[in-house]
Motif scaffolding. Structure first.
Motif, PDB file in Angstrom:
ATOM      1  N   ALA A  78      33.344   8.473  15.177  1.00  8.68           N
ATOM      2  CA  ALA A  78      31.882   8.466  15.280  1.00  8.68           C
ATOM      3  C   ALA A  78      31.257   7.763  14.082  1.00  8.68           C
ATOM      4  O   ALA A  78      30.324   6.957  14.229  1.00  8.68           O
ATOM      5  CB  ALA A  78      31.363   9.895  15.394  1.00  8.68           C
ATOM      6  N   LYS A  79      31.778   8.040  12.894  1.00  4.52           N
ATOM      7  CA  LYS A  79      31.217   7.452  11.670  1.00  4.52           C
ATOM      8  C   LYS A  79      31.563   5.969  11.541  1.00  4.52           C
ATOM      9  O   LYS A  79      30.695   5.141  11.229  1.00  4.52           O
ATOM     10  CB  LYS A  79      31.738   8.221  10.464  1.00  4.52           C
ATOM     11  CG  LYS A  79      31.265   7.675   9.126  1.00  4.52           C
ATOM     12  CD  LYS A  79      31.858   8.487   7.979  1.00  4.52           C
ATOM     13  CE  LYS A  79      31.443   7.904   6.627  1.00  4.52           C
ATOM     14  NZ  LYS A  79      32.042   8.676   5.493  1.00  4.52           N
ATOM     15  N   ARG A  80      32.822   5.626  11.795  1.00  6.63           N
ATOM     16  CA  ARG A  80      33.295   4.260  11.546  1.00  6.63           C
ATOM     17  C   ARG A  80      32.935   3.303  12.677  1.00  6.63           C
ATOM     18  O   ARG A  80      32.609   2.143  12.443  1.00  6.63           O
ATOM     19  CB  ARG A  80      34.819   4.287  11.349  1.00  6.63           C
ATOM     20  CG  ARG A  80      35.473   2.923  11.206  1.00  6.63           C
ATOM     21  CD  ARG A  80      35.067   2.242   9.914  1.00  6.63           C
ATOM     22  NE  ARG A  80      35.706   0.946   9.762  1.00  6.63           N
ATOM     23  CZ  ARG A  80      35.280  -0.177  10.330  1.00  6.63           C
ATOM     24  NH1 ARG A  80      34.185  -0.149  11.092  1.00  6.63           N
ATOM     25  NH2 ARG A  80      35.912  -1.307  10.131  1.00  6.63           N
ATOM     26  N   TYR A  81      32.967   3.790  13.922  1.00  5.45           N
ATOM     27  CA  TYR A  81      32.786   2.905  15.075  1.00  5.45           C
ATOM     28  C   TYR A  81      31.580   3.246  15.927  1.00  5.45           C
ATOM     29  O   TYR A  81      31.325   2.582  16.937  1.00  5.45           O
ATOM     30  CB  TYR A  81      34.024   2.968  15.979  1.00  5.45           C
ATOM     31  CG  TYR A  81      35.282   2.438  15.347  1.00  5.45           C
ATOM     32  CD1 TYR A  81      35.577   1.082  15.372  1.00  5.45           C
ATOM     33  CD2 TYR A  81      36.187   3.296  14.740  1.00  5.45           C
ATOM     34  CE1 TYR A  81      36.747   0.597  14.806  1.00  5.45           C
ATOM     35  CE2 TYR A  81      37.360   2.816  14.164  1.00  5.45           C
ATOM     36  CZ  TYR A  81      37.635   1.472  14.204  1.00  5.45           C
ATOM     37  OH  TYR A  81      38.793   0.987  13.643  1.00  5.45           O
ATOM     38  N   ASN A  82      30.848   4.304  15.562  1.00  3.42           N
ATOM     39  CA  ASN A  82      29.752   4.797  16.400  1.00  3.42           C
ATOM     40  C   ASN A  82      30.257   5.088  17.808  1.00  3.42           C
ATOM     41  O   ASN A  82      29.586   4.829  18.806  1.00  3.42           O
ATOM     42  CB  ASN A  82      28.589   3.798  16.458  1.00  3.42           C
ATOM     43  CG  ASN A  82      27.350   4.394  17.109  1.00  3.42           C
ATOM     44  OD1 ASN A  82      27.098   5.604  16.978  1.00  3.42           O
ATOM     45  ND2 ASN A  82      26.586   3.568  17.807  1.00  3.42           N
ATOM     46  N   VAL A  92      39.660  14.313   7.536  1.00  6.78           N
ATOM     47  CA  VAL A  92      38.548  14.444   8.469  1.00  6.78           C
ATOM     48  C   VAL A  92      39.082  14.495   9.894  1.00  6.78           C
ATOM     49  O   VAL A  92      40.206  14.071  10.181  1.00  6.78           O
ATOM     50  CB  VAL A  92      37.554  13.265   8.345  1.00  6.78           C
ATOM     51  CG1 VAL A  92      36.959  13.204   6.966  1.00  6.78           C
ATOM     52  CG2 VAL A  92      38.221  11.949   8.735  1.00  6.78           C
ATOM     53  N   GLU A 105      41.974   8.258   5.641  1.00 11.50           N
ATOM     54  CA  GLU A 105      41.125   9.445   5.712  1.00 11.50           C
ATOM     55  C   GLU A 105      41.573  10.474   6.736  1.00 11.50           C
ATOM     56  O   GLU A 105      40.977  11.549   6.832  1.00 11.50           O
ATOM     57  CB  GLU A 105      39.687   9.029   6.046  1.00 11.50           C
ATOM     58  CG  GLU A 105      39.065   8.059   5.062  1.00 11.50           C
ATOM     59  CD  GLU A 105      37.659   7.659   5.480  1.00 11.50           C
ATOM     60  OE1 GLU A 105      36.899   8.558   5.891  1.00 11.50           O
ATOM     61  OE2 GLU A 105      37.325   6.458   5.424  1.00 11.50           O
ATOM     62  N   SER A 161      43.474   3.255   7.844  1.00 13.53           N
ATOM     63  CA  SER A 161      42.666   4.370   7.359  1.00 13.53           C
ATOM     64  C   SER A 161      43.503   5.354   6.552  1.00 13.53           C
ATOM     65  O   SER A 161      44.612   5.725   6.945  1.00 13.53           O
ATOM     66  CB  SER A 161      42.015   5.104   8.532  1.00 13.53           C
ATOM     67  OG  SER A 161      41.363   6.268   8.074  1.00 13.53           O
ATOM     68  N   VAL A 221      31.273   8.168  19.923  1.00 12.16           N
ATOM     69  CA  VAL A 221      31.158   9.629  19.915  1.00 12.16           C
ATOM     70  C   VAL A 221      31.895  10.214  21.109  1.00 12.16           C
ATOM     71  O   VAL A 221      31.588   9.874  22.260  1.00 12.16           O
ATOM     72  CB  VAL A 221      29.682  10.055  19.950  1.00 12.16           C
ATOM     73  CG1 VAL A 221      29.574  11.577  19.914  1.00 12.16           C
ATOM     74  CG2 VAL A 221      28.918   9.435  18.790  1.00 12.16           C
ATOM     75  N   GLN A 272      35.351  12.762  14.238  1.00 10.85           N
ATOM     76  CA  GLN A 272      34.328  12.490  13.232  1.00 10.85           C
ATOM     77  C   GLN A 272      34.507  11.092  12.644  1.00 10.85           C
ATOM     78  O   GLN A 272      33.529  10.376  12.409  1.00 10.85           O
ATOM     79  CB  GLN A 272      34.390  13.548  12.126  1.00 10.85           C
ATOM     80  CG  GLN A 272      33.963  14.932  12.587  1.00 10.85           C
ATOM     81  CD  GLN A 272      34.188  15.990  11.533  1.00 10.85           C
ATOM     82  OE1 GLN A 272      34.973  15.799  10.590  1.00 10.85           O
ATOM     83  NE2 GLN A 272      33.530  17.131  11.679  1.00 10.85           N
ATOM     84  N   TYR A 273      35.738  10.709  12.413  1.00  8.06           N
ATOM     85  CA  TYR A 273      36.015   9.380  11.862  1.00  8.06           C
ATOM     86  C   TYR A 273      35.569   8.286  12.836  1.00  8.06           C
ATOM     87  O   TYR A 273      34.922   7.312  12.434  1.00  8.06           O
ATOM     88  CB  TYR A 273      37.498   9.230  11.554  1.00  8.06           C
ATOM     89  CG  TYR A 273      37.863   7.873  11.003  1.00  8.06           C
ATOM     90  CD1 TYR A 273      37.739   7.590   9.644  1.00  8.06           C
ATOM     91  CD2 TYR A 273      38.299   6.850  11.844  1.00  8.06           C
ATOM     92  CE1 TYR A 273      38.053   6.337   9.131  1.00  8.06           C
ATOM     93  CE2 TYR A 273      38.615   5.598  11.345  1.00  8.06           C
ATOM     94  CZ  TYR A 273      38.497   5.344   9.997  1.00  8.06           C
ATOM     95  OH  TYR A 273      38.801   4.099   9.503  1.00  8.06           O
ATOM     96  N   ASP A 330      33.785   8.017  25.291  1.00  5.57           N
ATOM     97  CA  ASP A 330      32.640   8.060  24.387  1.00  5.57           C
ATOM     98  C   ASP A 330      31.324   8.121  25.145  1.00  5.57           C
ATOM     99  O   ASP A 330      31.301   8.267  26.373  1.00  5.57           O
ATOM    100  CB  ASP A 330      32.678   6.877  23.412  1.00  5.57           C
ATOM    101  CG  ASP A 330      32.447   5.533  24.103  1.00  5.57           C
ATOM    102  OD1 ASP A 330      32.020   5.501  25.285  1.00  5.57           O
ATOM    103  OD2 ASP A 330      32.689   4.490  23.460  1.00  5.57           O
TER     104      ASP A 330
END
Length: 244
Positions: A171-175, A164, A160, A158, A177, A168-169, A216
């Motif tokens: 949550a977005k990339r792997y769902n 970020v 990013e 990554s 949370v 957040q990463y 998570d």
């Protein structure tokens, strides 16, 4: 007290448990010296590496302090104070306080983690991140994140993570949370030259040291991390509520 060699539990973990129980029972009161590495090897019939891993685990739990040439000594027990805190990404909480958070990634690699980290993440293969965090351009925090490699292997590629929040990463990339966790915060001395240099403080300076395990929404482990806060640039604020 004995070590069960047929048990799937690692030998160092068993030994650390035996010593922890002895400390908590008062067999080794605060200020007392533990048996030497050689004596523990003989008493439990284990190798010196097993003893050292066990002592490292106790040291990371702040039960003992090791002094080169002198041995391991039992520390005063710290009083646990339980608090409930909102699990917000640092980026969000700092923005609310009016600070601009920036990040510099120093390390992003696959490693065999230290024993106390492997215990937390449940495996001997980790994605390791070391990052400097800045508030309005001034460094105030060093963070070391350890994530299970089996779950997040492509996190190594990554680009990013300077832009970020890690939460957040994930949550977005792997769902995945970040939902719950356990955080321990205490005053501790810096005993690593690299950390002291990154924070621009002297060795053995007191800093706010934080360790945390995060899970998570499915109660699966996300990460274990350790962080060191600059003593002059961090304030711990806790919101208190009373239930009637």
């Amino acid at each position: 007290m004995s070590i069960e060699r047929s048990s799937p539990i690692p030998l160092y973990f068993q030994l650390a448990g035996e010593l922890r129980a002895a400390i908590e029972s008062g067999a080794y009161p605060p200020g007392s010296k533990l048996p030497t590495e050689g004596e523990l090897c003989q008493q439990y019939d284990v190798s010196r590496s097993v003893v050292r891993q066990a002592l490292q685990s106790l040291a990371h739990d702040n039960l003992i302090e090791t002094e080169r040439g002198r041995g391991a000594f039992v520390l005063e027990r710290k009083v646990p104070i339980a608090l409930v805190q909102q699990l917000d990404p640092l980026l969000e909480s700092m923005a609310k306080a009016g600070f601009k958070l920036t990040t510099r990634v120093l390390k992003q690699e696959r490693i065999k983690p230290p024993a106390h980290v492997a215990e937390q993440i449940g495996e001997n293969d980790a994605v390791f991140l070391e990052r400097l965090r800045y508030a309005d351009g001034v460094v105030f925090l060093v963070v070391r994140n350890f994530l299970p490699y089996s779950r997040f292997p492509d996190l190594l590629q990554s680009k990013e993570l300077e832009d970020v929040s890690l939460y957040q990463y994930l949550a977005k990339r792997y769902n995945a949370v970040a939902t719950t966790g356990k955080r321990q915060v205490e005053l501790a001395r810096i005993n690593e030259e690299a950390i002291a240099a990154q924070l621009h403080v002297e060795m053995n300076s007191y800093v706010l040291f934080n360790r945390e395990v995060t899970y998570d929404q499915n109660k699966h482990l996300l990460e274990y991390y350790e962080s060191w806060h600059h003593p002059d640039r961090t304030r711990l604020t806790i919101d208190l509520h009373r239930t009637y």
